[in-house]
Write an enzyme that holds these catalytic residues in place. Structure first.
Site, PDB file in Angstrom:
ATOM      1  N   ARG A  59      16.665  42.712  49.755  1.00 19.39           N
ATOM      2  CA  ARG A  59      17.544  42.716  48.576  1.00 19.39           C
ATOM      3  C   ARG A  59      17.512  44.096  47.928  1.00 19.39           C
ATOM      4  NH1 ARG A  59      15.282  41.511  44.194  1.00 19.39           N
ATOM      5  NH2 ARG A  59      14.272  39.591  44.845  1.00 19.39           N
ATOM      6  N   TYR A 112      44.470  43.580  40.024  1.00 16.55           N
ATOM      7  CA  TYR A 112      44.137  42.389  40.814  1.00 16.55           C
ATOM      8  C   TYR A 112      43.801  41.222  39.858  1.00 16.55           C
ATOM      9  CZ  TYR A 112      41.339  39.224  43.643  1.00 16.55           C
ATOM     10  OH  TYR A 112      40.818  38.111  44.229  1.00 16.55           O
ATOM     11  N   ASP A 188      39.855  51.696  40.381  1.00 15.87           N
ATOM     12  CA  ASP A 188      39.760  50.821  41.548  1.00 15.87           C
ATOM     13  C   ASP A 188      40.657  51.455  42.608  1.00 15.87           C
ATOM     14  OD1 ASP A 188      40.164  48.886  43.499  1.00 15.87           O
ATOM     15  OD2 ASP A 188      39.877  47.225  42.098  1.00 15.87           O
ATOM     16  N   LYS A 213      38.945  45.329  52.244  1.00 11.80           N
ATOM     17  CA  LYS A 213      40.310  45.727  52.549  1.00 11.80           C
ATOM     18  C   LYS A 213      40.318  46.861  53.580  1.00 11.80           C
ATOM     19  CE  LYS A 213      41.314  42.500  49.622  1.00 11.80           C
ATOM     20  NZ  LYS A 213      40.424  42.404  48.529  1.00 11.80           N
TER      21      LYS A 213
HETATM   22  C1  LIG Z   1      42.487  46.007  44.020  1.00  4.97           C
HETATM   23  C2  LIG Z   1      41.413  44.981  44.227  1.00  4.97           C
HETATM   24  N1  LIG Z   1      40.213  45.143  43.636  1.00  4.97           N
HETATM   25  C3  LIG Z   1      39.215  44.255  43.784  1.00  4.97           C
HETATM   26  C4  LIG Z   1      39.381  43.119  44.557  1.00  4.97           C
HETATM   27  C5  LIG Z   1      38.252  42.137  44.682  1.00  4.97           C
HETATM   28  O1  LIG Z   1      37.609  42.314  45.904  1.00  4.97           O
HETATM   29  P1  LIG Z   1      36.860  41.133  46.715  1.00  4.97           P
HETATM   30  O2  LIG Z   1      37.903  40.138  47.102  1.00  4.97           O
HETATM   31  O3  LIG Z   1      36.235  41.861  47.856  1.00  4.97           O
HETATM   32  O4  LIG Z   1      35.863  40.558  45.758  1.00  4.97           O
HETATM   33  C6  LIG Z   1      40.606  42.914  45.215  1.00  4.97           C
HETATM   34  C7  LIG Z   1      40.783  41.712  46.055  1.00  4.97           C
HETATM   35  O5  LIG Z   1      41.878  41.395  46.484  1.00  4.97           O
HETATM   36  C8  LIG Z   1      41.637  43.862  45.046  1.00  4.97           C
HETATM   37  O6  LIG Z   1      42.846  43.715  45.639  1.00  4.97           O
END
Ligand SMILES: Cc1ncc(COP(=O)(O)O)c(C=O)c1O
Length: 398
Positions: A59, A112, A188, A213
């Site tokens: 961890r 998101y 992000d 992604k």
């Molecule tokens: C722009 C963006 N940030 C964060 C996330 C969250 O990521 P995760 O699904 O890996 O938790 C997503 C998920 O679709 C996303 O599109």
């Protein structure tokens, strides 16, 4: 994480080289060229507290995870990368490690849905203030910051390109305004990936990724990361990463390592395919397509900023508003044969989704609500003409 002399030399090389070699020292025991999956929860100590190379418990520290963190930090050009079991876990730990009740966040009005849900449903009840602004509009950002005392907002939260409207925010301009008001900027960077855009170099204070992604790139792993240059923030995030424990498994880290090695090639081809698809969509008559959203199109309001801020392409995400409305959009999403109807993005295979009913259902009824006729495409690495033919037959089916 130890940085070898090899890695110091690597820092001067191109991103494609760093993606393949950074953090990828051959295994010291066997010489294995590919970082092994160190599938162990614990490590033998040579005496109480006498650790081999600092390893005690997975961890806290694991060689496969370290390898990915070093590789990602190098590709980003960041001092630190810390990886997590999902993108939301990364976001959660960055915020919980650095915010205290009474702090506030200024959130972009297109993000998101899960990010909004985490902030509105978890952080706000714990005493974090949350306001929403159109971050693509510097005047609106200035006004929002000026309306509150200096330092009121700990962070401005920016997605650029944003999910799902592909809005473009000028990172350098936003950071300059934010810093004047004692506010930091988190970007992000999931849609752009570290190949196309470098928010820390442009003045942002922290970067987050859903590595699920483009970085993983094959729709086979869920993960996240926080990228930082600041030593103190790194200490805070690393502390909570270990204290709360949302770490990726060694196998997750290994999949991310493998994905990141080909990110440069993939993202450039995703961008080429997406541009072709977006340009084709724009040629369709107004009774089929109301509007195409892709930062590579000259019709996009953020095209000029994107052309300056993104390097080597505009990414693989395209959104399109279907003229005939909500029901037609849903039928369209169900009618493709090469594009798979599924949430997520950034994998080699093309995906199609209806954000209002799927990824962004949690923002319904808020200022972040997305148009009901919106379809989001994650344009994959299939032949672009096959993708266009698939969309063409789906239009005929609605
Ligand atoms: C722009 C963006 N940030 C964060 C996330 C969250 O990521 P995760 O699904 O890996 O938790 C997503 C998920 O679709 C996303 O599109």
């Amino acid at each position: 994480m130890t940085i070898s002399t090899n890695e110091t030399a690597l820092a001067a090389s191109a991103v494609a080289t760093r993606a393949i070699h950074a953090g990828q020292e051959p295994d010291p025991t066997t010489g294995a060229v590919v970082t092994p999956i160190y599938m162990t929860s614990t490590f033998k100590q040579d005496g109480v507290g006498s650790l081999r190379h600092g390893y005690d418990y997975s961890r806290s520290i694991n060689p496969t995870r370290n390898s990915f963190d070093a590789q990602l930090a190098s590709v980003e050009g960041a001092k630190y990368a810390l990886s997590f079991s999902s993108g939301l876990a990364a976001i959660d730990v960055l915020l919980r490690a650095t915010l205290r009740p009474g702090d506030a966040i200024l959130l972009g009005n297109d993000v998101y849905g899960g990010t909004y849900r985490l902030l509105a449903k978890v952080f706000v009840p714990w005493g974090i203030g949350l306001d929403v602004v159109d971050v693509t509009d510097p005047a609106a950002v200035s006004a929002a910051l000026a309306a509150k005392p200096h330092g009121h907002y700990r962070y401005i939260w920016v997605e650029t390109p944003s999910n799902p409207m592909l809005g473009i925010t000028d990172i350098a301009a936003t950071a300059a305004i934010a810093h004047e008001h004692g506010t930091q900027v988190v970007v992000d960077n999931t849609f752009a990936s570290p190949i196309l855009q470098h928010p820390l170099a442009d003045g942002a204070d922290a970067v987050v990724y859903s590595t699920t992604k483009y970085i993983g790139g094959h729709s086979d792993v869920v993960g996240g990361a926080v990228l930082l240059n600041d030593d103190e923030t790194r200490e805070q995030v690393a502390f909570l990463q270990n204290a709360a424990g949302a770490v990726p498994s060694p196998f997750d880290s290994w999949l991310d390592i493998r994905g990141l090695k080909t990110l440069d090639l993939r993202v450039r081809q995703h961008s080429r395919n997406a541009l072709k698809v977006a340009q084709w969509l724009e040629t369709l008559p107004a009774d089929l397509v109301e509007r195409v959203w892709y930062p590579g199109l000259e019709s996009h309001p953020g095209h000029g900023i994107a052309a300056r801020q993104m390097h080597g392409g505009f990414g693989g995400m395209v959104s399109v508003q279907i003229a005939a409305g909500f029901e037609a959009a849903k039928r369209f999403a169900g009618a493709t044969q090469v594009f798979t109807l599924a949430e997520s993005l950034g994998g080699v295979e093309s995906l199609i989704e209806h954000p209002g009913a799927m990824t962004h259902a949690s923002v319904a009824g808020t200022t972040l609500e997305v148009p009901a006729n919106l379809i989001r495409l994650s344009v994959g690495l299939e032949d672009a003409d096959d993708l266009i033919a698939d969309l063409d037959q789906a239009f005929k089916a609605i």
